[in-house]
Design a protein around this motif. Structure first.
Motif, PDB file in Angstrom:
ATOM      1  N   ALA A 122      18.959  43.033  37.048  1.00 33.59           N
ATOM      2  CA  ALA A 122      19.779  43.030  38.261  1.00 33.59           C
ATOM      3  C   ALA A 122      20.831  44.133  38.267  1.00 33.59           C
ATOM      4  O   ALA A 122      21.538  44.318  39.261  1.00 33.59           O
ATOM      5  CB  ALA A 122      20.468  41.669  38.409  1.00 33.59           C
ATOM      6  N   ALA A 123      20.950  44.866  37.176  1.00 37.35           N
ATOM      7  CA  ALA A 123      21.972  45.922  37.074  1.00 37.35           C
ATOM      8  C   ALA A 123      21.797  46.952  38.180  1.00 37.35           C
ATOM      9  O   ALA A 123      20.700  47.177  38.698  1.00 37.35           O
ATOM     10  CB  ALA A 123      21.877  46.595  35.705  1.00 37.35           C
ATOM     11  N   GLY A 124      22.903  47.574  38.536  1.00 38.15           N
ATOM     12  CA  GLY A 124      22.873  48.611  39.552  1.00 38.15           C
ATOM     13  C   GLY A 124      22.735  48.085  40.964  1.00 38.15           C
ATOM     14  O   GLY A 124      22.265  48.811  41.852  1.00 38.15           O
ATOM     15  N   GLY A 125      23.116  46.819  41.161  1.00 38.36           N
ATOM     16  CA  GLY A 125      23.062  46.239  42.501  1.00 38.36           C
ATOM     17  C   GLY A 125      21.675  45.846  42.960  1.00 38.36           C
ATOM     18  O   GLY A 125      21.459  45.586  44.154  1.00 38.36           O
ATOM     19  N   LYS A 126      20.722  45.785  42.020  1.00 36.12           N
ATOM     20  CA  LYS A 126      19.345  45.456  42.412  1.00 36.12           C
ATOM     21  C   LYS A 126      19.149  43.970  42.701  1.00 36.12           C
ATOM     22  O   LYS A 126      18.140  43.570  43.285  1.00 36.12           O
ATOM     23  CB  LYS A 126      18.370  45.886  41.308  1.00 36.12           C
ATOM     24  N   GLY A 127      20.097  43.118  42.256  1.00 34.80           N
ATOM     25  CA  GLY A 127      19.955  41.692  42.480  1.00 34.80           C
ATOM     26  C   GLY A 127      18.711  41.145  41.800  1.00 34.80           C
ATOM     27  O   GLY A 127      18.302  41.610  40.730  1.00 34.80           O
ATOM     28  N   PHE A 128      18.098  40.170  42.437  1.00 37.03           N
ATOM     29  CA  PHE A 128      16.912  39.544  41.848  1.00 37.03           C
ATOM     30  C   PHE A 128      15.613  40.266  42.232  1.00 37.03           C
ATOM     31  O   PHE A 128      14.531  39.780  41.886  1.00 37.03           O
ATOM     32  CB  PHE A 128      16.817  38.082  42.284  1.00 37.03           C
ATOM     33  N   LYS A 129      15.695  41.383  42.922  1.00 37.39           N
ATOM     34  CA  LYS A 129      14.457  42.036  43.364  1.00 37.39           C
ATOM     35  C   LYS A 129      13.534  42.429  42.207  1.00 37.39           C
ATOM     36  O   LYS A 129      12.324  42.173  42.275  1.00 37.39           O
ATOM     37  CB  LYS A 129      14.755  43.262  44.226  1.00 37.39           C
ATOM     38  N   PRO A 130      14.029  43.020  41.115  1.00 38.97           N
ATOM     39  CA  PRO A 130      13.099  43.357  40.026  1.00 38.97           C
ATOM     40  C   PRO A 130      12.410  42.129  39.437  1.00 38.97           C
ATOM     41  O   PRO A 130      11.215  42.185  39.121  1.00 38.97           O
ATOM     42  CB  PRO A 130      14.002  44.040  38.993  1.00 38.97           C
ATOM     43  N   LEU A 131      13.137  41.014  39.301  1.00 41.65           N
ATOM     44  CA  LEU A 131      12.513  39.803  38.769  1.00 41.65           C
ATOM     45  C   LEU A 131      11.498  39.263  39.770  1.00 41.65           C
ATOM     46  O   LEU A 131      10.386  38.845  39.374  1.00 41.65           O
ATOM     47  CB  LEU A 131      13.584  38.754  38.465  1.00 41.65           C
ATOM     48  N   ALA A 132      11.849  39.243  41.059  1.00 42.68           N
ATOM     49  CA  ALA A 132      10.896  38.786  42.072  1.00 42.68           C
ATOM     50  C   ALA A 132       9.652  39.668  42.081  1.00 42.68           C
ATOM     51  O   ALA A 132       8.520  39.172  42.179  1.00 42.68           O
ATOM     52  CB  ALA A 132      11.560  38.768  43.440  1.00 42.68           C
ATOM     53  N   ASP A 133       9.841  40.979  41.965  1.00 43.61           N
ATOM     54  CA  ASP A 133       8.697  41.893  41.935  1.00 43.61           C
ATOM     55  C   ASP A 133       7.797  41.588  40.733  1.00 43.61           C
ATOM     56  O   ASP A 133       6.556  41.658  40.840  1.00 43.61           O
ATOM     57  CB  ASP A 133       9.173  43.338  41.863  1.00 43.61           C
TER      58      ASP A 133
END
Length: 616
Positions: A122-133
């Motif tokens: 989630a670093a860098g303001g990515k939130g949960f998007k990388p985990l969801a991806d």
């Protein structure tokens, strides 16, 4: 119900699960794509981090559970991976919440974001998007838990609401704040309120969210916020399945919640307790008429497999349910068509637990059965039935919920009145003549109000004979049961200090209704004294627990029922005539029956059958 929902519900009746209408009434046009009920055509199935990790789950643990699901469960229909409570606190604690100095993580618009020390992607303001991806890449879906309301810290900092000139301080009220966790204030209807919720789900949609569990929403039922969340999800442009929690949702609001949510809780938090499981027979019967396609009463998570690794309640353990009780749990949840959310740590599963989750015959019934209902209840022998709309077959589930019964309170050597958080001091002094007794039984019973937080304490329990005294807490008990968790010396059943009426006690026994603790008494003691009280953990929850404390000097247990009993069912009750083929869905065994079917069912166990007209 609103006319829009009525039209959509009619359009969805080809989807499995319309229990309150006969099969002939369930044929209608295909569902409109815009209707959120179509996003959950069968009851959602997945994993939730709460039962094993409480508010402390990490990204590595989520990924490990997702990997297991992709390998072992996805082919059976399991798809949701849900990160439960307080993923936005970097320093939360197991067995309770850190409310002293929480490390909040939120953005400039007062919206919580993942704690990067727990969710590095989630670093860098990515939130949960990388985990969801990551989950989407494995063919799975991603969910989160949130609390109803606006963050207290956002109100204190007067953070702006996206797209408005208002701040969080303009939309909150302290009225209705959760008593068990103080992260949020209620969002009051008015300028900025809908915009705040819209901003939340705009953010969640950008992460790729597929499922949201909203806590502190069902009981008491917060209708305005339910409606705001529904509108916000619809505006987000993403198909996000909406679950309300915890229960019991008021039955009087069944039409409203079904018009706004995909699933809603019917009970408070459910754990690996037979007492709580047995209560579900009444609860499920009450809610069965309200099962709808895309809108499901939720009997809560499946506390199976390995639990309590860092949970709010209990220790690191395999489920305390016996194998018979696990069959009962899976059978009842399946024929009731509850959503199935597994609570254990999936990588720790044993072969038996995995077999419960992947039985294709049971899951097929769960997915597509209709007209699901209780057929009869004869004492604690219970039958449920449902239809297969594709074949005309009948499903039959049989349960033996018989228990070893206890003597009535009138036979106790001492009995308290009901103790609630309205009781002065939330306690009652105990003083019992035990002259000549060789055994002592400390019994706590649920007050029968449906509240599951019945944490009970026997404080400063003392045996005496004139000036001679002995602390009962220093003696080993012969046996001890608890409706939830385990009886504990000098701590509450949750592992916290013994606190009753704001006073902390060093000595005592923490337990949970329904509980029975047996002692062999040393010779010569003539009195038993203690303070019996509702522990602070129960008093602080919603409307609080309700308990009765009893002391017996002779065993209160009645003779135990048989380990296995026959449960006869007239096939005519199922609309079947002549010889029928009976398939055991759990074992795969096939037999025939005519007129009456009467299998043996083990105590606390269950059997599940598909019954077809005609012989093998």
């Amino acid at each position: 119900m609103p006319s829009t929902f009525r039209r959509n519900a009619l359009a969805l009746t080809l989807l499995a699960g319309l229990a309150s209408q006969p099969l002939a009434a369930q044929k209608a046009a295909p569902a409109a794509k815009s209707d959120f009920h179509a996003w959950a055509p069968t009851p959602p199935m997945g994993w939730n981090s709460w039962d094993c990790y409480g508010p402390t789950v990490t990204e590595a643990e989520v990924r490990a559970n997702a990997d297991y699901m992709a390998r072992n469960l996805k082919s059976s229909g399991w798809e949701y991976v849900v990160v439960d409570i307080r993923w936005y606190v970097g320093n939360d604690t197991a067995h309770g919440y850190n409310e002293k100095n929480p490390d909040w993580n939120l953005d400039a618009y007062g919206r919580f974001v993942p704690a990067v020390n727990r969710f590095p992607s989630a670093a860098g303001g990515k939130g949960f998007k990388p985990l969801a991806d990551y989950l989407h890449g494995q063919g799975l879906k991603f969910g989160i838990h949130i609390m109803r309301g606006v963050p207290v810290v956002a109100v204190q900092r007067k953070l702006p609401i996206l797209g408005t000139k208002l701040t969080a301080a303009d939309i909150y009220t302290k009225e209705g704040q959760a008593g068990w966790l103080h992260d949020m204030y209620t969002v009051k209807a008015g300028p900025g309120a809908q915009e705040y919720y819209d901003s939340l789900f705009k953010l969640y949609a950008s992460w790729g969210l597929d499922f949201v569990k909203v806590d502190d929403l069902s009981e008491p039922y917060h209708k305005p916020e339910v409606e705001m969340i529904r509108r916000a999800i619809d505006k987000s442009g993403r198909k996000i399945v909406f679950s309300t929690s915890p229960g019991e949702t008021p039955v009087a609001e069944a039409q409203h919640v079904a018009a706004n949510a995909n699933m809603w809780r019917t009970v408070g938090d459910f754990w690996d307790s037979w007492e709580q499981l047995k209560e579900h027979f009444e609860v499920c019967n009450r809610w069965a008429p309200h099962i709808r396609p895309g809108a499901y009463p939720d009997a809560d998570m499946l506390p199976l497999g390995r639990l309590g690794i860092r949970a709010e309640r209990g220790d690191d353990r395999m489920s305390r349910f016996t194998r018979d009780e696990q069959y009962t749990l899976m059978t009842l949840w399946s024929i009731f068509r509850s959503p199935l959310m597994f609570g254990g740590d999936l990588p720790s599963n044993d072969a038996f637990t995995l077999s419960l989750l992947t039985n294709q015959n049971v899951l097929a019934m769960h997915h597509r059965s209709t007209h699901n209902r209780q057929l009869f209840r004869r004492g604690d022998l219970v039958a449920w039935t449902a239809d297969d709309p594709a074949t005309g077959d009948k499903f039959l589930a049989l349960f033996n919920a018989q228990d070893q019964e206890l003597a009535p309170a009138s036979e106790a050597a001492w009995a308290s009145p009901l103790i609630t958080r309205q009781t002065p001091g939330q306690s009652q002094p105990v003083d019992v003549d035990i002259s000549g007794a060789t055994r002592l039984y400390l019994n706590v019973r649920d007050g029968g109000d449906g509240i599951a937080w019945d944490h009970a304490d026997w404080l400063n329990p003392t045996l005496s004979n004139g000036p001679a005294t002995k602390s009962l807490a220093e003696l080993p008990w012969q046996s001890a049961t608890a409706g939830w968790g385990q009886a504990t010396v000098n701590k509450s059943v949750s592992g916290a200090p013994l606190i009753v009426g704001s006073k902390t006690y060093a000595q005592g026994i923490g337990t949970h209704a329904n509980s029975l603790i047996e002692y062999a008494l040393p010779a010569g003691y003539t009195r038993f004294r203690a303070m019996a009280g509702l522990d602070q953990a129960g008093a602080a929850q919603n409307t609080g627990g309700t308990l009765q404390f009893l002391v017996f000097t002779k065993s209160p247990l009645r003779p135990a029922p048989a380990d296995s009993v026959q449960i006869p069912v007239a096939l005519a009750q199922l609309g079947l005539q002549g010889t029928c083929t009976v398939r055991d869905l759990w074992t795969g065994k096939v037999s025939t029956a005519a007129g009456e079917f009467a299998p043996f069912v083990r105590r606390h166990g269950a059997r599940m059958y598909r019954i077809s007209q005609g012989g093998k």
